[in-house]
Write a protein that holds these residues in place. Sequence first.
Motif, mmCIF file in Angstrom:
data_model
loop_
_atom_site.group_PDB
_atom_site.id
_atom_site.type_symbol
_atom_site.label_atom_id
_atom_site.label_comp_id
_atom_site.label_asym_id
_atom_site.label_seq_id
_atom_site.Cartn_x
_atom_site.Cartn_y
_atom_site.Cartn_z
ATOM 1 N N ARG A 65 -21.424 5.378 5.026
ATOM 2 C CA ARG A 65 -22.403 5.570 6.091
ATOM 3 C C ARG A 65 -23.820 5.286 5.592
ATOM 4 O O ARG A 65 -24.623 4.648 6.283
ATOM 5 C CB ARG A 65 -22.313 6.995 6.642
ATOM 6 C CG ARG A 65 -21.039 7.249 7.447
ATOM 7 C CD ARG A 65 -20.954 8.710 7.848
ATOM 8 N NE ARG A 65 -19.737 8.978 8.604
ATOM 9 C CZ ARG A 65 -19.640 8.869 9.922
ATOM 10 N NH1 ARG A 65 -20.703 8.531 10.625
ATOM 11 N NH2 ARG A 65 -18.501 9.109 10.538
ATOM 12 N N TRP A 66 -24.122 5.733 4.382
ATOM 13 C CA TRP A 66 -25.465 5.491 3.855
ATOM 14 C C TRP A 66 -25.649 4.030 3.482
ATOM 15 O O TRP A 66 -26.754 3.494 3.575
ATOM 16 C CB TRP A 66 -25.740 6.407 2.664
ATOM 17 C CG TRP A 66 -26.218 7.747 3.110
ATOM 18 C CD1 TRP A 66 -25.495 8.897 3.229
ATOM 19 C CD2 TRP A 66 -27.538 8.070 3.548
ATOM 20 N NE1 TRP A 66 -26.278 9.916 3.716
ATOM 21 C CE2 TRP A 66 -27.540 9.441 3.917
ATOM 22 C CE3 TRP A 66 -28.718 7.351 3.660
ATOM 23 C CZ2 TRP A 66 -28.682 10.078 4.389
ATOM 24 C CZ3 TRP A 66 -29.858 7.993 4.134
ATOM 25 C CH2 TRP A 66 -29.833 9.340 4.485
ATOM 26 N N GLY A 85 -17.532 -0.326 6.077
ATOM 27 C CA GLY A 85 -17.448 0.433 4.845
ATOM 28 C C GLY A 85 -16.253 0.017 3.997
ATOM 29 O O GLY A 85 -16.358 -0.114 2.775
ATOM 30 N N LEU A 129 -23.231 6.719 13.800
ATOM 31 C CA LEU A 129 -23.211 7.297 12.458
ATOM 32 C C LEU A 129 -23.031 8.808 12.461
ATOM 33 O O LEU A 129 -23.050 9.417 11.387
ATOM 34 C CB LEU A 129 -24.505 6.948 11.723
ATOM 35 C CG LEU A 129 -24.606 5.528 11.150
ATOM 36 C CD1 LEU A 129 -26.000 5.272 10.612
ATOM 37 C CD2 LEU A 129 -23.577 5.310 10.059
ATOM 38 N N ARG A 130 -22.871 9.400 13.629
ATOM 39 C CA ARG A 130 -22.698 10.854 13.679
ATOM 40 C C ARG A 130 -21.453 11.250 12.883
ATOM 41 O O ARG A 130 -20.395 10.661 13.034
ATOM 42 C CB ARG A 130 -22.553 11.332 15.114
ATOM 43 C CG ARG A 130 -23.855 11.301 15.908
ATOM 44 C CD ARG A 130 -23.656 11.919 17.279
ATOM 45 N NE ARG A 130 -24.870 11.891 18.056
ATOM 46 C CZ ARG A 130 -25.830 12.802 17.975
ATOM 47 N NH1 ARG A 130 -25.690 13.824 17.144
ATOM 48 N NH2 ARG A 130 -26.917 12.714 18.721
ATOM 49 N N PRO A 161 -17.999 3.897 15.816
ATOM 50 C CA PRO A 161 -17.537 4.475 14.549
ATOM 51 C C PRO A 161 -16.472 3.638 13.866
ATOM 52 O O PRO A 161 -16.451 3.520 12.637
ATOM 53 C CB PRO A 161 -16.998 5.852 14.981
ATOM 54 C CG PRO A 161 -17.773 6.183 16.216
ATOM 55 C CD PRO A 161 -17.967 4.879 16.921
ATOM 56 N N ARG A 201 -26.523 2.356 6.716
ATOM 57 C CA ARG A 201 -27.917 2.649 7.055
ATOM 58 C C ARG A 201 -28.863 1.797 6.209
ATOM 59 O O ARG A 201 -29.836 1.225 6.716
ATOM 60 C CB ARG A 201 -28.226 4.136 6.818
ATOM 61 C CG ARG A 201 -27.708 5.065 7.891
ATOM 62 C CD ARG A 201 -28.033 6.519 7.554
ATOM 63 N NE ARG A 201 -29.464 6.713 7.381
ATOM 64 C CZ ARG A 201 -30.323 6.941 8.377
ATOM 65 N NH1 ARG A 201 -29.892 6.990 9.618
ATOM 66 N NH2 ARG A 201 -31.604 7.122 8.125
ATOM 67 N N LEU A 225 -18.157 0.701 12.109
ATOM 68 C CA LEU A 225 -18.818 1.141 10.887
ATOM 69 C C LEU A 225 -17.796 1.419 9.783
ATOM 70 O O LEU A 225 -18.040 1.133 8.608
ATOM 71 C CB LEU A 225 -19.651 2.388 11.160
ATOM 72 C CG LEU A 225 -21.124 2.137 11.544
ATOM 73 C CD1 LEU A 225 -21.225 1.293 12.825
ATOM 74 C CD2 LEU A 225 -21.863 3.446 11.756
ATOM 75 N N GLU A 226 -16.650 1.956 10.155
ATOM 76 C CA GLU A 226 -15.610 2.221 9.159
ATOM 77 C C GLU A 226 -15.075 0.915 8.573
ATOM 78 O O GLU A 226 -14.821 0.822 7.363
ATOM 79 C CB GLU A 226 -14.473 3.016 9.799
ATOM 80 C CG GLU A 226 -13.374 3.390 8.813
ATOM 81 C CD GLU A 226 -12.291 4.240 9.457
ATOM 82 O OE1 GLU A 226 -11.285 4.508 8.779
ATOM 83 O OE2 GLU A 226 -12.455 4.619 10.635
ATOM 84 N N HIS A 284 -21.718 13.030 5.822
ATOM 85 C CA HIS A 284 -22.327 12.023 4.960
ATOM 86 C C HIS A 284 -21.258 11.383 4.077
ATOM 87 O O HIS A 284 -20.307 12.026 3.648
ATOM 88 C CB HIS A 284 -23.414 12.650 4.082
ATOM 89 C CG HIS A 284 -24.592 13.141 4.853
ATOM 90 N ND1 HIS A 284 -25.613 12.302 5.260
ATOM 91 C CD2 HIS A 284 -24.924 14.381 5.312
ATOM 92 C CE1 HIS A 284 -26.517 13.011 5.923
ATOM 93 N NE2 HIS A 284 -26.120 14.271 5.972
ATOM 94 N N SER A 285 -21.431 10.107 3.808
ATOM 95 C CA SER A 285 -20.530 9.389 2.914
ATOM 96 C C SER A 285 -21.261 8.176 2.365
ATOM 97 O O SER A 285 -22.293 7.748 2.898
ATOM 98 C CB SER A 285 -19.259 8.936 3.656
ATOM 99 O OG SER A 285 -19.567 7.947 4.626
#
Length: 264
Positions: free
Chosen positions: A141-142, A76, A133-134, A69, A145, A72-73, A137-138
């Motif tokens: 995150r999308w 982003g 990605l659990r 996580p 993906r 991923l942050e 939604h943001s």
Amino acid sequence: MGFDPRRWRPAPGSPPVTSNVDALLAENDALRREVQTLRRRLEQFSAQAPQPGADSPTGSQTYGHGLSPDQLERWGQAMAAHPQWQALRIGPPGGLRGVIEELRRHWVNPALSLEEELDRRSPGLGTALAEALRGPHSRARWAVRAAFALYGPRAPEWLTEAPLQVVVELGRRQAQLGQRRRGTRTENHSRGPTTSQSSAQNSSQSWAPDPRGEALRELGLEAGASPQMVKRAYRRLAKAHHPDLGGDPQAFHRLEAAYRLLMD
């Protein structure tokens, strides 16, 4: 009964045998003890090693393939630095979800989900991405993906080394998808465009700057980039997109065109 060379004696009259059997046996016993010691250490190390999904020393959970996580942050946050980041939309029909669905049509098996397709290409990657990605939604995150749907197993490399270029490519595909959807929609041309249509057109136009600016974005660069920066960006991206290395020929041709325009 086994044969013990320490009790063996040559037959009377046979030539003498010059060997140090006791030394060889002692060395063999020492090697056996060393192997046992190494096995015990390996068992201790395996018991102390973190299991998949366990907390890492930094407090972040990792799920394989280097995904977490926190990672991923960071991706982003890096993408959010692009000035057109806010133009990326999540929701249907022409947002990031639509981009993923459009890319899905070109997979070997379009019936597979994104996670299943990634697992097919790189076992465990899709499962690791789903775990990382659990959460709610943001846009970030999308966007991650959509980047994995676009670049597949190479997505971590792109998101780490060229996050602004990822935003440019996702925005370009989002605009193309919107244009195709508007082209297939039956409209009453006697009336002016609705507010939503005008907004979609303005969003599409925002992704069509002057040719030089578009070329810079194709290479993941900002205005004012030096020729040396252009060369370095082109070499890095061309290596990733070269058809001989399994890259996308269309993306490679766009890179070449952008490079020639900027270097002329």
